[in-house]
Enzyme design. Structure first.
Site, short mmCIF file in Angstrom:
data_model
loop_
_atom_site.label_atom_id
_atom_site.label_comp_id
_atom_site.label_asym_id
_atom_site.label_seq_id
_atom_site.Cartn_x
_atom_site.Cartn_y
_atom_site.Cartn_z
N GLU A 177 0.95 -0.99 -0.17
CA GLU A 177 -0.03 0.05 0.12
C GLU A 177 0.84 1.31 -0.01
O GLU A 177 0.57 2.10 0.80
CB GLU A 177 -1.06 -0.04 1.26
CG GLU A 177 -1.81 -1.10 0.93
CD GLU A 177 -3.16 -1.03 2.19
OE1 GLU A 177 -3.25 -0.01 2.83
OE2 GLU A 177 -3.87 -1.89 2.12
N GLU A 199 -4.48 -8.70 0.41
CA GLU A 199 -5.23 -8.48 1.65
C GLU A 199 -6.66 -8.19 1.64
O GLU A 199 -7.32 -7.56 0.77
CB GLU A 199 -4.49 -7.18 2.12
CG GLU A 199 -4.53 -6.75 3.51
CD GLU A 199 -3.72 -5.63 4.03
OE1 GLU A 199 -2.58 -5.47 3.97
OE2 GLU A 199 -4.41 -4.79 4.85
C1 GAL Z 1 -4.36 -2.10 5.30
C2 GAL Z 1 -2.80 -2.09 5.74
C3 GAL Z 1 -2.56 -2.63 7.08
C4 GAL Z 1 -3.60 -2.47 8.10
C5 GAL Z 1 -5.13 -2.89 7.42
C6 GAL Z 1 -6.07 -2.52 8.60
O1 GAL Z 1 -4.94 -1.29 4.45
O2 GAL Z 1 -2.13 -2.44 4.59
O3 GAL Z 1 -1.26 -2.43 7.36
O4 GAL Z 1 -3.31 -1.26 8.41
O5 GAL Z 1 -5.37 -1.82 6.48
O6 GAL Z 1 -7.24 -2.80 8.18
#
Ligand code: GAL
Length: 796
Positions: free
Chosen positions: A415, A491
């Site tokens: 990200e 993710e």
């Molecule tokens: C994502 C990020 C993670 C964490 C997660 C929480 O966007 O990559 O590190 O912050 O959100 O939902």
């Protein structure tokens, strides 16, 4: 004389502070604390609202500290080279030997090594190794980083003719059950003043360490030069490595001069073939395997960053029980121990390098003085070092990790803003080239949240795999638009609706909203109405879209385990996250069973919430059920509330709204009409007894083995009291010590390293570490008003 590797984990002296002249051999450290590594001083606290690490670092303390250790090494090695290796020091470490500074290394997550030969004295001499660690500038890493020498360290004594560090590169260019080829490249360095004639002997050993095949090659290597051997070994009828059968061979390299082994090294080898396909997703040994993965941050709960080997193995065992087959090391290179364990247990790995490139992730925070106005505070994470260090760090990561069969993907970042900016091309290309120069066998990806922007600038065209973070809504459209694109959910939302283990207040309050959620068809997009049910449905849908579409390679849920940092709410006194499907203690939350129901075949059933709702008698309560059975019958106090089929449900779970009456709630799972499993939850009465459930009854007396003791508060009939908060006091005697306590509550006030802990919803945890002595460890738990209990474990 072959290579000597000396473990450096024990007998360090440690002190916090800077002006200690820790490098100076004349400084007396006899009153410094004696510690062993892995060591993390920040987990000891105190965790405080005004610690500069803030919510990002879980309000843990940072600062500067020194480690010191004396080492002597026999005179007989005086004609050898000596190196020191650290698997990770968090962070900004400087290493000194006998007062000389031998190197500096900023990134806390990559391994480091220094040639100590010019500084080291063999024979009857105490060499001083000093390490200065600096985590003063905060906030730093996302998320909790820990502080100190938090991974293993060793001294390596080698000949002047030796195998270069990380030069061994093992690939499997041909993989078939009939016959496979293992290719081994190894660089031998001759640092003698004269040419050397050596024989390189390479053997492949099976899992019982029986030699399967050996090849030898003789070579003259010029003085001060490096020669790369390149050999193919054929293995007939090999055992292939897979997630179900993680068969490991061992490759042994020996360098022989005049019939004497002068250097040697062993590397685990898994013979396996990986492929990602735009239509078929991920294939392992030509078979489709859906990636059922979790993101994990590197901390080990109450042991902080200094999780021992057993901490990591236990994590893998818990994940395997859930049916998980992959880990994303979000957002940094993992410890070598974790990778060895993933090889051993058949866990696939997405190895991630960075959370920041050139642009730092400045958290938006509310300025206390001007409520409502968002400001961006400075941060001190990897963007500070990226330009100068990314090549070295990424190269180290790939060279160190490329022989692990478990690794199937390299991730160059998470990200980062550059994913949707023109400079993203320059940086991606640079990082790709670095990886490609060290490994050609695995695809490269990056975990992208700015997906629309990234599509606009076309960044996915220079990546092997497009990693989508929270953008399942784009899969279908993008699969059509870019038919050659390989899509992976790098993710995705986990099915844990900001949930603390065993807490159901928000679940019960938002249960009605389930009706309004029927229209949510994908897991992406609008998160504006965040209720536990909406979050759960997003998670369910992201698994559904992944499961139902062959072209989606898989997903990595955020996260497997809760981790310190990124608390929700993002404010003190909360210091750890709620996103895990397993809490900080390693205890499964309900969401764990959702994934288990989807990812495993052995019949299972799980119902929630608990059944202790004093004051709610006669009111309607939601009951959810996760199962991999065909149908479930719910029975309350002997009366059937009907049977429901999963195939009739619009969700991946079943639910009932039932009138609460205390007693016994039973769920019966059926397949083909046959009862195959059941779960019963009883309304518990008052807390009466403490039950200690150690995960092992025997520990290795290696000074680092751990016993995780689950503490349950039960009523007199043996039911878990799901609301119990009793404080437990632990005393540990014998050949071990208490090293951590926790209950999984993100706002817990008690120290992780104290000797008492309140139960959270009936459970808490004590972690006991073995000493270097064989014997017994007695762990006693007491709490006012409850029956005491003790357990004895052995150390062998
Ligand atoms: C994502 C990020 C993670 C964490 C997660 C929480 O966007 O990559 O590190 O912050 O959100 O939902």
């Amino acid at each position: 004389m072959s290579r000597v590797v000396k473990n450096l984990d024990f007998s360090w002296r440690f002190k916090r502070g800077d002006n200690l002249a820790g490098f100076n051999p004349k400084v007396d450290h006899s009153d410094w604390e004696e510690v062993q590594i892995p060591h993390d001083w920040s987990i000891e606290g105190p965790f405080k609202e005004d610690n500069p690490s803030g919510p990002r670092g879980g309000y843990a303390p940072g600062g500067i500290a020194w480690y010191r250790k004396f080492i002597s090494f026999s005179e007989e090695y005086k004609n050898k080279k000596v190196f020191i290796e650290f698997d990770g020091i968090y962070m900004n470490s400087s290493v000194y030997v006998n007062g000389d500074r031998v190197g500096y290394h900023p990134y806390g997550y990559t391994s480091l090594s220094y040639d100590l030969t010019p500084y080291f004295v063999f024979g009857d001499y105490e060499n001083l190794i000093s390490v200065r660690v600096d985590t003063a500038l905060q906030p730093g890493s996302r998320w909790y980083s820990g502080a100190g020498i938090y991974r293993h360290a060793r001294l390596v004594v080698k000949d002047y003719l030796s195998i270069e560090r990380y030069s061994t590169y093992i690939t499997t260019p041909k993989v078939s059950k009939i016959s496979s080829i293992i290719n081994i490249k190894t660089s031998i360095k001759n640092e003698y003043a004269e040419e050397k004639t050596c024989v390189l002997k390479v053997s492949i050993l099976d899992k019982d360490k029986k030699v399967v095949t050996t090849i030898k090659e003789e070579k003259n290597i010029d003085s001060n030069s490096v020669y790369e051997f390149n050999q193919d070994v054929i293995i007939e009828k090999p055992n292939l490595w897979s997630t179900e059968n993680p068969y490991l061979y061992t490759e042994r390299t020996e360098i022989i001069v005049d019939n004497i082994i002068v250097d040697n090294e062993e590397t685990s080898v898994g013979i396996r073939k990986i492929e990602f396909n735009a239509d078929k997703g991920f294939l392992l040994n030509d078979k489709s395997v859906k990636i059922k993965g979790v993101c994990i941050h590197h901390d080990g709960g109450c042991l902080g960053a200094a999780g021992r080997d057993r901490t990591k193995e236990r994590q893998i065992e818990i994940l395997k029980e859930m049916g998980c087959n992959a880990i994303r090391t979000s957002h940094n290179p993992p410890s070598p121990v974790l990778l060895d364990l993933c090889d051993k247990h058949g866990m696939l790995v997405m190895d991630e390098a960075f959370d920041e490139w050139e642009i730092g992730k400045r958290p938006r925070v509310f300025d206390e003085g001007t409520l409502g106005e968002q400001i961006r505070r400075p941060i001190y994470a990897y963007s500070e070092y990226f330009k100068d260090w990314c090549e070295k760090d990424l190269r180290t990561m790939v060279k160190r990790d490329r022989n692990h069969p478990s690794i199937i993907l390299w991730s160059i970042g998470n990200e980062v803003d550059e994913h949707a900016l023109p400079q993203g091309f320059r940086i991606t290309k640079k990082l790709n080239d670095i990886i490609r120069s060290e490994d050609v066998t695995r695809p490269i990806t990056t975990a992208t949240v700015h997906m629309e922007g990234s599509n606009e600038i076309g960044l996915p065209s220079i990546l092997d795999i497009t990693g989508y973070n929270y953008h399942e809504n784009l899969y279908e459209e993008d699969h059509e638009k870019y038919p050659n694109r390989i899509i992976l959910g790098s993710e995705t939302c986990s099915a844990t609706p900001f949930e603390v283990r065993g807490e159901y207040k928000r679940f019960i309050e938002s249960a009605d909203s389930i009706e309004s959620l029927r229209n949510i068809k994908t897991g992406g997009g609008d998160l504006s109405v965040i209720t536990p049910a909406s979050r759960f449905c997003k998670a369910e849908n992201s698994w559904k879209i992944t499961k139902e579409n062959e072209y989606v390679s898989g997903l990595f849920i955020w996260t497997g385990f809760d981790y310190i940092g990124e608390p929700s709410p993002f404010a003190w006194p909360s210091k750890s996250s709620y996103f895990g499907v397993i809490d900080l203690c390693g205890f499964p939350k309900d969401a764990f069973y959702f994934y288990k129901s989807q990812w495993t075949k052995e019949p299972m059933i799980h119902i929630l919430p608990h059944w202790n709702w004093e004051g709610k008698e006669g009111q309607e309560l939601p009951v959810w059920c996760y199962t991999n059975c065909e149908s479930v019958e719910l029975i309350l106090n002997g009366e059937s509330l009907g049977e429901k089929n999963i195939s009739d449900s619009e969700f991946l779970h079943l639910y009932w709204n039932i009138i609460y009456t205390p007693g016994s709630l039973k769920a019966i799972g059926k397949i083909n009409g046959e009862v195959v499993c059941e779960e019963v939850i009883n309304t518990a009465s008052q807390p009466s007894t403490i039950i200690l459930a150690p995960d092992k009854m025997e520990l290795n007396s290696n000074g680092q083995d751990l016993c995780y003791i689950k503490v349950r508060i039960e009523d007199e009939k043996g039911n878990l009291v799901p609301t119990a908060k009793n404080e437990i006091l632990f005393t540990v005697e014998g050949s071990g010590k208490l090293v951590g306590v926790d209950n999984g509550d993100p706002t817990v006030e008690e120290s992780f390293t104290g000797n008492k802990m309140k139960a959270l919803n009936g459970l808490c945890l004590a972690v006991v570490q073995s000493s270097l002595h064989k014997g017994e460890i007695t762990i006693k738990a007491t709490s006012s008003g409850l029956k005491d209990t003790k357990v004895v474990i052995r150390t062998n």
